[in-house]
Design a protein around this motif. Structure first.
Motif, PDB file in Angstrom:
ATOM      1  N   TYR A 244       0.796  -1.222   0.000  1.00 44.72           N
ATOM      2  CA  TYR A 244       0.000   0.000   0.000  1.00 44.72           C
ATOM      3  C   TYR A 244       0.826   1.270   0.000  1.00 44.72           C
ATOM      4  O   TYR A 244       0.315   2.354  -0.277  1.00 44.72           O
ATOM      5  N   GLN A 245       2.104   1.177   0.295  1.00 44.11           N
ATOM      6  CA  GLN A 245       2.955   2.366   0.300  1.00 44.11           C
ATOM      7  C   GLN A 245       3.884   2.438  -0.913  1.00 44.11           C
ATOM      8  O   GLN A 245       4.583   3.438  -1.090  1.00 44.11           O
ATOM      9  N   GLY A 246       3.874   1.417  -1.729  1.00 40.60           N
ATOM     10  CA  GLY A 246       4.814   1.383  -2.853  1.00 40.60           C
ATOM     11  C   GLY A 246       4.218   1.910  -4.140  1.00 40.60           C
ATOM     12  O   GLY A 246       3.033   2.266  -4.219  1.00 40.60           O
ATOM     13  N   SER A 247       5.050   1.944  -5.165  1.00 44.25           N
ATOM     14  CA  SER A 247       4.638   2.444  -6.477  1.00 44.25           C
ATOM     15  C   SER A 247       4.612   1.364  -7.540  1.00 44.25           C
ATOM     16  O   SER A 247       4.232   1.617  -8.681  1.00 44.25           O
ATOM     17  N   SER A 248       5.025   0.152  -7.196  1.00 45.43           N
ATOM     18  CA  SER A 248       5.072  -0.934  -8.182  1.00 45.43           C
ATOM     19  C   SER A 248       3.770  -1.708  -8.279  1.00 45.43           C
ATOM     20  O   SER A 248       3.707  -2.729  -8.950  1.00 45.43           O
ATOM     21  N   VAL A 316     -11.114  -3.222  -4.574  1.00 48.04           N
ATOM     22  CA  VAL A 316     -10.891  -1.852  -5.037  1.00 48.04           C
ATOM     23  C   VAL A 316     -10.186  -1.921  -6.378  1.00 48.04           C
ATOM     24  O   VAL A 316      -9.179  -2.642  -6.526  1.00 48.04           O
ATOM     25  N   THR A 317     -10.711  -1.186  -7.361  1.00 47.85           N
ATOM     26  CA  THR A 317     -10.107  -1.142  -8.683  1.00 47.85           C
ATOM     27  C   THR A 317      -9.996   0.305  -9.155  1.00 47.85           C
ATOM     28  O   THR A 317     -10.774   1.169  -8.739  1.00 47.85           O
ATOM     29  N   GLY A 371     -10.738   8.451  -2.018  1.00 45.39           N
ATOM     30  CA  GLY A 371     -10.150   7.342  -1.287  1.00 45.39           C
ATOM     31  C   GLY A 371      -8.659   7.553  -1.123  1.00 45.39           C
ATOM     32  O   GLY A 371      -8.144   8.661  -1.284  1.00 45.39           O
ATOM     33  N   ARG A 372      -7.930   6.482  -0.820  1.00 48.40           N
ATOM     34  CA  ARG A 372      -6.486   6.590  -0.604  1.00 48.40           C
ATOM     35  C   ARG A 372      -5.781   7.164  -1.830  1.00 48.40           C
ATOM     36  O   ARG A 372      -4.924   8.030  -1.725  1.00 48.40           O
ATOM     37  N   ALA A 373      -6.154   6.663  -2.992  1.00 51.52           N
ATOM     38  CA  ALA A 373      -5.458   7.091  -4.206  1.00 51.52           C
ATOM     39  C   ALA A 373      -6.018   8.379  -4.780  1.00 51.52           C
ATOM     40  O   ALA A 373      -5.282   9.173  -5.385  1.00 51.52           O
ATOM     41  N   GLU A 374      -7.303   8.614  -4.619  1.00 50.67           N
ATOM     42  CA  GLU A 374      -7.953   9.748  -5.268  1.00 50.67           C
ATOM     43  C   GLU A 374      -7.951  11.019  -4.435  1.00 50.67           C
ATOM     44  O   GLU A 374      -7.978  12.125  -4.978  1.00 50.67           O
ATOM     45  N   LYS A 416      -2.894  13.597   0.239  1.00 52.75           N
ATOM     46  CA  LYS A 416      -4.094  12.751   0.183  1.00 52.75           C
ATOM     47  C   LYS A 416      -4.600  12.379   1.578  1.00 52.75           C
ATOM     48  O   LYS A 416      -5.683  11.845   1.722  1.00 52.75           O
ATOM     49  N   PHE A 417      -3.773  12.684   2.586  1.00 53.66           N
ATOM     50  CA  PHE A 417      -4.172  12.352   3.953  1.00 53.66           C
ATOM     51  C   PHE A 417      -4.070  13.596   4.839  1.00 53.66           C
ATOM     52  O   PHE A 417      -3.205  13.683   5.724  1.00 53.66           O
TER      53      PHE A 417
END
Length: 549
Positions: A244-248, A316-317, A371-374, A416-417
Motif C-alpha cells: 500500500y505504500q509502494g509504487s510498483s 478496489v479497482t 479514497g487513498r489514491a484519489e 491525500k491524507f
C-alpha cells in the motif's frame, strides 16, 4: 218531723214519678249528638286523606270497615264517606336464579333444547361469516413484496480511514477508538481501517501482514477498537492491501503475486480470529487473473466462514468504465467493488448507474468518490458541490463508501491524507467561525441523509428508475419500494439555473421537499410542482411523495 211535713214530701215524690222519663235525664241525649258530629267530622278528614293517596283494593276496605252495630259508622256510610287503611309497601323481591335441581329439570325440556341448537347455529354462522370476511379482505388487499436478502454492509455507509494518524491528529488506534462515538452519530455501518500492517514500500520480502505498524498502534489497541465499535453496532473491516505504500502496484510485481497471495491466506485466518468483520483489497483484478486458484482460496476463507456474522470481501479497482467494473464484479466474485465510475464527467452518471444497476443486484454495488489514491471529495468536485454529491452517494441503489472528512468537506491541501478537523468549544475569529459553521452544516446534512437512508425502505433497497429527461446537465431518478413512501432525487450539474419538467406515470403532480442543498430556494416541507421544478446552479434536492396504490 210532723205528719204534715211527711205528707208534703210524699206528694213531691209522686209528682216527680208522674213526669216523662226522657225529660228526667237530658244529658245522655246531648252526649249522643256530640258523638255523631265528631264521627262525621272524622270521616270527612279521612275522606280528604284518602283522596290524596292512590286507590287500593277492596279487601283492605272490608277488613278496616266499622262494625254494623256502630251508630257513628252507620251515619258516616250514609254520608258516603269510607275510612280506608293503606297497605304497607311490599318488600323488594330479589331474583336469585335457578338452583342446580331446577336447572337440571329445565335443561332437558324440548323448548330449551331447541333454543340451545338455535343459539349454536347462530354462533357458528357468525363465526364463519367473520372468517369469510377476513379471507376476502386478505385476498383483495395488495400483496406486500418479500424483502430482499441484505447484509450488514448494505444498511448504511462505510467509512474509510486510510491513515490513522491523520484521522486522530497524530495519535494511534487508541485515538481512533475514542472517536467511535462521534462516528456512530453519522449512522455508519462499518469502518474500513488501514492498511496498518508492516509493509515497507516495494519490498515484498519485508511484508508482515500480522504485525501492526508502530505508528498506527499495537494489537491490543486494535482488539479494543473492535470491541468498542461492536458495542456501538459498527463493524470493522481491515484493509490488507499488500504494497500500500509502494509504487510498483498493490501486489508488488507479477512474479511476487503467488508468494504474497499464499502469505495472505494465513494472515486472513489470523485477523478473522481477532474479530474483524471483513477485508478490503486493492488491485483484485491482478491476483484474480494471475493466480485464480489462490484467489478462490482467499474468497473462501473470508466469505465461507462459520461465524454467525457474515464477513465482507471488498475489492478496489482503478477502473472507471461501467462495462469494465461490471465484468470485474462477475469475474472476481467480491461482495462489493469500489471503482472510479462516478469520477467520470457528470454527463455519464446516468448511463453508468443504469448499466450497473441493470446488470447486478444492488446489494453488490458500491459508490465512492475519493479514497487513498484519489483524495477527498471536496478537492475532487469543489467545496460548493460537496452536499450535492453527498446526496448522490446516499440515494443511489447500493452501498455508499465515504472517505474520512468527506462529511465536513475536508480539503486535501497538498496531501491525500490531510489532518482531520475536530471542532471544539474554543473561541474562534470571524473567518474560522465561518469555516466551522460550514463544516457543521455539511456534517448535519450528511447525518440527516444517512439517518433517512437507514429508515426508509425505498432508499435502502428500493427499485431505481432513471427518469427520461436526465441529460448531461441534469439527473433525476426515483427510488421506490412496494407500498412505502417514494423518493425523487434531482440534480442540476450546470452553472446556471435549470427547470426540470418531470412527468412520468410513476410521478404525481406534486411532491414535498425533504432535503435541499439550498434551503433558502427550496425549504424543507415545501410542496413543489414536478412539472416545473426549478433548481439553482449546482443545486440538488430530495423530494418525497406517498404511495397511492
Amino acid at each position: 218531723m210532723n205528719a204534715e211535713e211527711t205528707n208534703v214530701e210524699l206528694k213531691d215524690a209522686e209528682t216527680k214519678d208522674a213526669e216523662p222519663k226522657e225529660a228526667a235525664d237530658p244529658a245522655p241525649v246531648a252526649a249522643d249528638a256530640d258523638a255523631t258530629e265528631a264521627d262525621v267530622s272524622e270521616a270527612d278528614l279521612d275522606q280528604e286523606e284518602q283522596e290524596k293517596q292512590p286507590m287500593t283494593g277492596g279487601e283492605d276496605r272490608a277488613e278496616d270497615a266499622p262494625s254494623a252495630g256502630g251508630e257513628a259508622a252507620a251515619a258516616a256510610e250514609k254520608n258516603g264517606s269510607v275510612k280506608l287503611k293503606m297497605p304497607e309497601e311490599a318488600e323488594e323481591v330479589k331474583f336469585t336464579g335457578l338452583n342446580k335441581e331446577e336447572l337440571l329439570r329445565v335443561a332437558g325440556t324440548p323448548g330449551w333444547v331447541r333454543t340451545r341448537w338455535a343459539l349454536l347455529v347462530v354462533f357458528w354462522l357468525g363465526w364463519l361469516g367473520m372468517l369469510v370476511g377476513a379471507v376476502l379482505i386478505i385476498l383483495q388487499a395488495p400483496r406486500c413484496r418479500d424483502l430482499p436478502a441484505t447484509n450488514w454492509w448494505n444498511n448504511g455507509p462505510l467509512y474509510q480511514i486510510g491513515n490513522v494518524q491523520a484521522f486522530t491528529d497524530g495519535r494511534n488506534l487508541k485515538g481512533l477508538e475514542q472517536k467511535v462515538g462521534s462516528l456512530s452519530q453519522l449512522k455508519v455501518q462499518g469502518l474500513v481501517v488501514g492498511p496498518i500492517h508492516v509493509a515497507p514500500a516495494d519490498e515484498a520480502m519485508s511484508l508482515r501482514f500480522e504485525e501492526i505498524s508502530p505508528e498506527a498502534g499495537n494489537l491490543e489497541q486494535f482488539k479494543s477498537l473492535v470491541q468498542v465499535a461492536h458495542k456501538k453496532g459498527i463493524s470493522v473491516v481491515l484493509d490488507l492491501t499488500p504494497n500500500y505504500q509502494g509504487s510498483s502496484g498493490p501486489w508488488f510485481s507479477n512474479i511476487s503475486v503467488t508468494n504474497v497471495a499464499e502469505r495472505l491466506k494465513s494472515a486472513l485466518v489470523f485477523w478473522l480470529n481477532e474479530g474483524v468483520d471483513g477485508v478490503q483489497l486493492s488491485g483484485v483484478e491482478r491476483v484474480a487473473g494471475v493466480v485464480p486458484s489462490l484467489w478462490t482460496d482467499i474468497r473462501a476463507i473470508i466469505q465461507n466462514g462459520t461465524s454467525p456474522k457474515k464477513r465482507v470481501l471488498i475489492g478496489v479497482t482503478e477502473r472507471s468504465s461501467a462495462e469494465d467494473v461490471s465484468a470485474l464484479l462477475n469475474s472476481t466474485g467480491v461482495d462489493l467493488l469500489i471503482s472510479r465510475v462516478l469520477l467520470h464527467n457528470n454527463k455519464d452518471h446516468a448511463q453508468s448507474v443504469q448499466l450497473l444497476y441493470s446488470s447486478h443486484i444492488q446489494t453488490k454495488l458500491a459508490w465512492s468518490l475519493g479514497g487513498r489514491a484519489e483524495g477527498h471529495l471536496a478537492s475532487l468536485v469543489g467545496p460548493a458541490q460537496v452536499k450535492q454529491h453527498q446526496l448522490l452517494l446516499l440515494t443511489l441503489p447500493g452501498t455508499p463508501v465515504i472517505n474520512y472528512g468527506d462529511e465536513i468537506g475536508l480539503m486535501d491541501e497538498g496531501t491525500k491524507f490531510p489532518r482531520m478537523l475536530w471542532d471544539s468549544d474554543e473561541e474562534l475569529n470571524g473567518t474560522l467561525q465561518e469555516e466551522r459553521a460550514e463544516r457543521l452544516s455539511c456534517r448535519s446534512f450528511f447525518r440527516s441523509l444517512s439517518e433517512l437512508r437507514g429508515k426508509e425502505r425505498s432508499l435502502l433497497f428500493g427499485d431505481f428508475f432513471l427518469l427520461t429527461n436526465s441529460s448531461s446537465s441534469s439527473l433525476a431518478y426515483l427510488r421506490l419500494w412496494d407500498q412505502s413512501e417514494r423518493y425523487l432525487a434531482a440534480f442540476n450539474w450546470a452553472e446556471e439555473a435549470a427547470v426540470l419538467q418531470l412527468t412520468d406515470v410513476l410521478l404525481p403532480r406534486h411532491a414535498v421537499v425533504v432535503h435541499s442543498t439550498n434551503s433558502s430556494a427550496l425549504p424543507a416541507d415545501k410542496s413543489v410542482d414536478l412539472t416545473y421544478l426549478r433548481l439553482g446552479p449546482g443545486q440538488a434536492a430530495l423530494l418525497r411523495f406517498p404511495y397511492t396504490g
